[in-house]
Design an enzyme around this catalytic site. Structure first.
Site, PDB file in Angstrom:
ATOM      1  CB  CYS A  75      23.394  15.334  16.777  1.00 56.01           C
ATOM      2  SG  CYS A  75      23.913  13.783  16.911  1.00 56.01           S
ATOM      3  CG  HIS A  82      19.910  13.665  13.545  1.00 60.69           C
ATOM      4  ND1 HIS A  82      20.544  14.939  13.083  1.00 60.69           N
ATOM      5  CD2 HIS A  82      20.860  12.818  13.994  1.00 60.69           C
ATOM      6  CE1 HIS A  82      21.942  14.539  13.295  1.00 60.69           C
ATOM      7  NE2 HIS A  82      22.039  13.386  13.840  1.00 60.69           N
ATOM      8  CD  GLU A  87      17.829  16.840  11.626  1.00 64.39           C
ATOM      9  OE1 GLU A  87      17.423  16.669  12.736  1.00 64.39           O
ATOM     10  OE2 GLU A  87      19.126  16.491  11.537  1.00 64.39           O
TER      11      GLU A  87
HETATM   12  N1  GLN Z   1      30.073  13.839  15.757  1.00 62.96           N
HETATM   13  C1  GLN Z   1      29.036  13.395  16.608  1.00 62.96           C
HETATM   14  C2  GLN Z   1      29.097  12.110  16.864  1.00 62.96           C
HETATM   15  O1  GLN Z   1      29.582  11.204  16.160  1.00 62.96           O
HETATM   16  C3  GLN Z   1      27.788  13.991  16.426  1.00 62.96           C
HETATM   17  C4  GLN Z   1      27.164  13.414  15.025  1.00 62.96           C
HETATM   18  C5  GLN Z   1      25.869  14.169  14.556  1.00 62.96           C
HETATM   19  O2  GLN Z   1      25.963  15.372  14.943  1.00 62.96           O
HETATM   20  N2  GLN Z   1      25.100  13.564  13.765  1.00 62.96           N
HETATM   21  O3  GLN Z   1      28.558  11.694  17.930  1.00 62.96           O
END
Ligand code: GLN
Length: 543
Positions: free
Chosen positions: A389, A514, A516
């Site tokens: 992300c 994600h 994970e």
């Molecule tokens: N802050 C970034 C976004 O809002 C990444 C979010 C994250 O890593 N979960 O896209």
């Protein structure tokens, strides 16, 4: 009343927090599944936030995202990792949600002029949510974890509800487990039962009699101590169960609880014969976990490093990946802000025996440049790198600046007026409407032919969970491709970039989603498994 024969196990906590209630509930779920039962789990959180989505990871630990896009308590992560239960937003309940629903109903006039009160309106809404879960599938057991500690003002409506449910359905359908602490007073060298006595007394004042006392202790409980607790707390001696500290791995907790009779006693309560416990996949995982043949060191470079729980699912997924590679893993945690503050970070010495670098997700500007610099090191020195992300965002920024000639590359999260906003909001790309800002929950990702990611998954597509507002800016795609970056995973609805990879590098992968959240000890996520495989290989080559 609920309409079926589902049994309910309510787990409350006494004395203090952090006794491992969530893991004990997940463990019981696993053990019940090992006896052939179908279960689900609910977490009830007494706080007033509607969900933990708005809480800082420093305060509350990680926000766990379910398949249907609910932002939930990290205990749901333990439930999903330990059991086969499929959890949705319905499995995570907070006081905030309950009041929100009841007040909305009141505004609509649904209560027909009656006075709206905690009992019965709030308690009925809590009860409805518990019964709704049981009604979903033909479940044998619903395990309900009541967050917080008995004695907190906030948890009283939940405790009142479980008192009523026991009254309604009777002992044969309901069981109360109370997790307490039996501390050792160092100087005297003695285990003390008084905190447990007090906590049970508080529970009894609320009309709840525990059936089992799960006693967190440093060591086994003597028969004499069990007798004492049983006498003062009105439970049978057999039902005082030691939940001993485990120093090896949280995954050893289920077998410790089983050894101490927990699952058998639970089943006896419901007049069910225990029979043998069959957990072949789990047992296999435990065996490999404890018999490593390789060694590996992984650096996690993030912002919320000081609190273990902030990246809980990442650390667990790494453990699953390490076990899948028979590797004894050490995780080194680096605060990216510290790296950012170093004038000229000496990565060679900082990461001297690091075999793989993971940059996890996050929000806000702090530490971003530390991450970008770390990724530059991983890319140029060919150290296995995994960006998740925000980790992908930083990898894109690094690549843009250093290989695509886009010096002013930045994410709009930090600089809304960036010269090259290579990462931008979904709204900017006309993908979501203003207001609905976050992409949450599972979305499809298609893998392109010949990509590394497709090979790792061994499939043509996957459903993976998201929690973010920003994305790779599609107008820059061509420049990146011309400069060697491969976009191996694409979201079919909007063509969004889901994954990045670098062909000439031993392992350089970033995901917008994600992974994970979907890794389990018995089913390690392919990306974590392969990342650790590459790290083990890197280590072998290096020495
Ligand atoms: N802050 C970034 C976004 O809002 C990444 C979010 C994250 O890593 N979960 O896209």
């Amino acid at each position: 009343m609920d309409g079926n024969m589902t049994r309910y196990i309510f787990v409350t906590g006494g004395v203090c927090s952090s006794l491992g209630k969530g893991i004990s509930v997940a463990s019981l779920g696993l053990l019940l599944e090992g006896h052939g039962y179908k279960i689900s789990v609910i977490k009830m959180d007494p706080y007033l936030n509607v969900d933990p989505g708005t809480m800082s990871p420093f305060q509350h630990g990680e926000v766990y995202v379910t398949e249907d896009g609910a932002e939930t308590d990290l205990d749901l992560g333990y439930y999903e990792r330990f059991t086969n239960a499929v959890l949705t937003r319905k499995n995570s309940v907070s006081t905030g949600q309950i009041y929100f629903t009841v007040i909305q109903r009141e505004r609509r006039g649904d209560y027909l002029g009656r006075t709206v009160q905690v009992i019965p309106h709030i308690t009925n809404e809590i009860k409805k949510r518990i019964y709704d879960i049981a009604a979903q599938d033909s479940l044998d057991f619903v395990l309900v974890e009541i967050g917080g500690t008995v004695g907190d003002i906030e948890s009283i409506p939940f405790l009142e509800t479980i008192r009523q449910i026991r009254q309604e359905l009777g002992k044969n359908r309901v069981m109360n487990v109370h997790l307490t602490l039996v501390p050792m007073i160092g100087v005297a060298g003695e285990l003390k039962t008084k905190p447990t006595q007090h906590s049970v007394k508080e529970l009894m004042e609320l009309g709840i009699l525990p059936d089992i006392l799960l006693c967190r202790t440093g060591s086994a409980l003597s028969d004499e101590l069990k007798r004492k607790i049983a006498l003062f707390c009105n439970v049978s001696e057999r039902n005082v169960i030691a939940a001993e500290d485990i120093h090896t791995s949280i995954y050893d907790i289920p077998s410790m609880l089983h050894k101490n009779g927990y699952d058998d006693i639970v089943l006896e309560h419901f007049n069910l014969s225990p029979g043998p416990l069959k957990l072949p996949k789990w047992d296999k995982f435990i065996k490999t976990l404890h018999n490593p043949k390789n060694k590996v060191t992984i650096a996690v470079v993030g912002k919320y490093i000081s609190l273990q729980d902030s990246y809980r699912s990442i650390y667990e997924a790494l453990v699953h990946g390490a076990a899948a590679n028979e590797a004894d893993m050490e995780i080194r945690r680096f605060d990216s802000e510290d790296i950012e503050n170093m004038k000229k970070p000496n990565f060679k010495s900082l990461f001297a025996d690091v075999d793989g670098i993971l940059v996890p997700g996050g929000f806000g500007s702090r530490g971003i440049e530390g991450k970008v610099a770390t990724i530059n090191y991983a890319r140029t020195e060919k150290v296995p790198f995994f960006g998740i992300c925000l980790g992908l965002h930083c990898a894109v920024i690094e690549y843009a600046r250093n290989l695509c000639g886009l010096k002013g590359a930045q994410t709009k999260e930090i600089d809304p007026n960036a010269e090259h906003p290579v990462i931008s909001y979904l709204v900017d790309q006309d993908i979501v409407e203003k207001g609905g800002t976050m992409r949450l929950g599972a979305y499809r990702c298609n893998f392109t032919e010949g990509s590394r990611i497709k090979e790792i998954y061994g499939r043509s597509h996957a459903m993976e969970r998201h929690r973010h507002r920003l994305e790779f800016t599609l107008t820059y795609k061509e420049i990146f491709e011309e400069n060697g970056m491969v976009f191996g995973g694409v979201n079919p609805e909007h063509n969004l970039v889901e994954t990045i990879e670098l062909p000439g590098h031993p392992w350089f992968l970033g995901t917008q989603f994600h992974p994970e959240f979907k890794s389990k000890p018995t089913e390690p996520h392919p990306l974590f498994r392969d990342f650790i495989r590459a790290a083990v290989e890197y280590r072998k080559k290096r020495r």
